[in-house]
Design a protein around this motif. Structure first.
Motif, PDB file in Angstrom:
ATOM      1  N   ALA A  33       0.818  -1.212   0.000  1.00  0.00           N
ATOM      2  CA  ALA A  33       0.000   0.000   0.000  1.00  0.00           C
ATOM      3  C   ALA A  33       0.852   1.264   0.000  1.00  0.00           C
ATOM      4  CB  ALA A  33      -0.930  -0.007   1.201  1.00  0.00           C
ATOM      5  N   LEU A  34       1.950   1.256   0.733  1.00  0.00           N
ATOM      6  CA  LEU A  34       2.760   2.459   0.905  1.00  0.00           C
ATOM      7  C   LEU A  34       3.857   2.623  -0.145  1.00  0.00           C
ATOM      8  CD1 LEU A  34       3.144   2.408   4.792  1.00  0.00           C
ATOM      9  CD2 LEU A  34       1.777   4.001   3.434  1.00  0.00           C
ATOM     10  N   ALA A  35       4.028   1.652  -1.025  1.00  0.00           N
ATOM     11  CA  ALA A  35       5.075   1.738  -2.039  1.00  0.00           C
ATOM     12  C   ALA A  35       4.859   2.973  -2.918  1.00  0.00           C
ATOM     13  CB  ALA A  35       5.084   0.478  -2.893  1.00  0.00           C
ATOM     14  N   GLY A  36       5.828   3.862  -2.922  1.00  0.00           N
ATOM     15  CA  GLY A  36       5.751   5.047  -3.759  1.00  0.00           C
ATOM     16  C   GLY A  36       4.771   6.100  -3.291  1.00  0.00           C
ATOM     17  N   ALA A  37       4.309   6.009  -2.050  1.00  0.00           N
ATOM     18  CA  ALA A  37       3.303   6.953  -1.550  1.00  0.00           C
ATOM     19  C   ALA A  37       3.875   8.370  -1.462  1.00  0.00           C
ATOM     20  CB  ALA A  37       2.776   6.515  -0.198  1.00  0.00           C
ATOM     21  N   ASP A  38       3.048   9.343  -1.857  1.00  0.00           N
ATOM     22  CA  ASP A  38       3.397  10.749  -1.709  1.00  0.00           C
ATOM     23  C   ASP A  38       2.785  11.350  -0.442  1.00  0.00           C
ATOM     24  OD1 ASP A  38       4.754  11.378  -4.382  1.00  0.00           O
ATOM     25  OD2 ASP A  38       2.873  10.453  -5.052  1.00  0.00           O
ATOM     26  N   ALA A  39       1.687  10.759   0.015  1.00  0.00           N
ATOM     27  CA  ALA A  39       1.010  11.276   1.202  1.00  0.00           C
ATOM     28  C   ALA A  39       0.238  10.158   1.884  1.00  0.00           C
ATOM     29  CB  ALA A  39       0.058  12.412   0.835  1.00  0.00           C
ATOM     30  N   ILE A  40       0.073  10.317   3.199  1.00  0.00           N
ATOM     31  CA  ILE A  40      -0.701   9.358   4.000  1.00  0.00           C
ATOM     32  C   ILE A  40      -1.699  10.145   4.835  1.00  0.00           C
ATOM     33  CG2 ILE A  40      -0.612   7.577   5.787  1.00  0.00           C
ATOM     34  CD1 ILE A  40       2.339   7.129   5.042  1.00  0.00           C
TER      35      ILE A  40
END
Length: 218
Positions: A33-40
């Motif tokens: 899910a968090l791979a390459g995330a720009d924002a959470i």
């Protein structure tokens, strides 16, 4: 916008090469899910909505990553990663902000009551781009917003089927998908979703189950 459902309450949204992840918790496939995330975006402090180790790992790996969460959660993350404190922001109900190319509205402010003996914690739901609503652990209907896609907490220690169905009917989104489903086996999930689908359809909401890891354009 591409929406991907992960186990339980985690949702990944992708648009124009940017990635926004909501509630990457301990029940979810946080690495994917968090791979390459720009924002959470994090709705509240419970572990099934924030895997703190995974979020801190993502924060350390990406100096451009932005996190928005209720003040208590944000404070805990800043204390755990002071070198990344500037990347962590408080979120509150009624607040609007832009992050990673997405426009976000905070909704609610309080977690649903589990039991009178259990303290109530902050919970901020998020409407993304005026279209996708993730309520976290609450059944608050957003005021003044007609969302297109509703993410429905189908089962929790704090809810019952009638309340969930009434939530779907009240929001009146064009379509809805399930979240917060990890505590049910397949029989229980099918039972609950059948009520949501049948009654929701009577009020104009098409409900569909998404498997963990399934993606679709919305």
């Amino acid at each position: 916008m591409l929406l991907t459902k992960y186990t339980h309450a985690c949702i990944r949204l992708e648009k124009e090469g940017r990635v926004l992840v909501i509630d990457p918790g301990t029940f979810s496939e946080t690495d994917r899910a968090l791979a390459g995330a720009d924002a959470i975006l994090i709705t509240h402090e419970h572990a099934d909505h924030i895997d703190q180790a995974a979020v801190l790992g993502a924060l350390a790996a990406s100096p451009a990553l932005a996190i928005h969460a209720p003040a208590g959660v944000a404070r805990t993350l800043r204390e755990a990663a002071p070198q990344s404190a500037g990347q962590v922001h408080d979120a509150s109900a009624g607040e609007t902000f832009a992050v990673a190319g997405f426009n976000v509205l905070g909704v609610g402010g309080q977690h649903a009551v589990i039991h009178p003996s259990i303290p109530v914690v902050a919970n901020v739901g998020f409407v993304v781009d005026g279209a996708v609503y993730h309520p976290g652990d609450s059944l608050i209907v957003p005021a003044g917003v007609q969302v297109d896609t509703l993410l429905v907490p189908v089962h929790a220690p704090w809810s019952k089927v009638a309340e969930v169905v009434d939530f779907v009917v009240s929001v009146r989104a064009r379509r809805a998908f399930q979240i917060h489903d990890a505590l049910l086996n397949q029989a229980g999930l099918s039972f609950t979703e059948s009520h949501i689908g049948r009654i929701g359809a009577e009020h104009g909401t098409e409900f569909r189950h998404l498997a963990a890891g399934e993606s679709l354009e919305i």
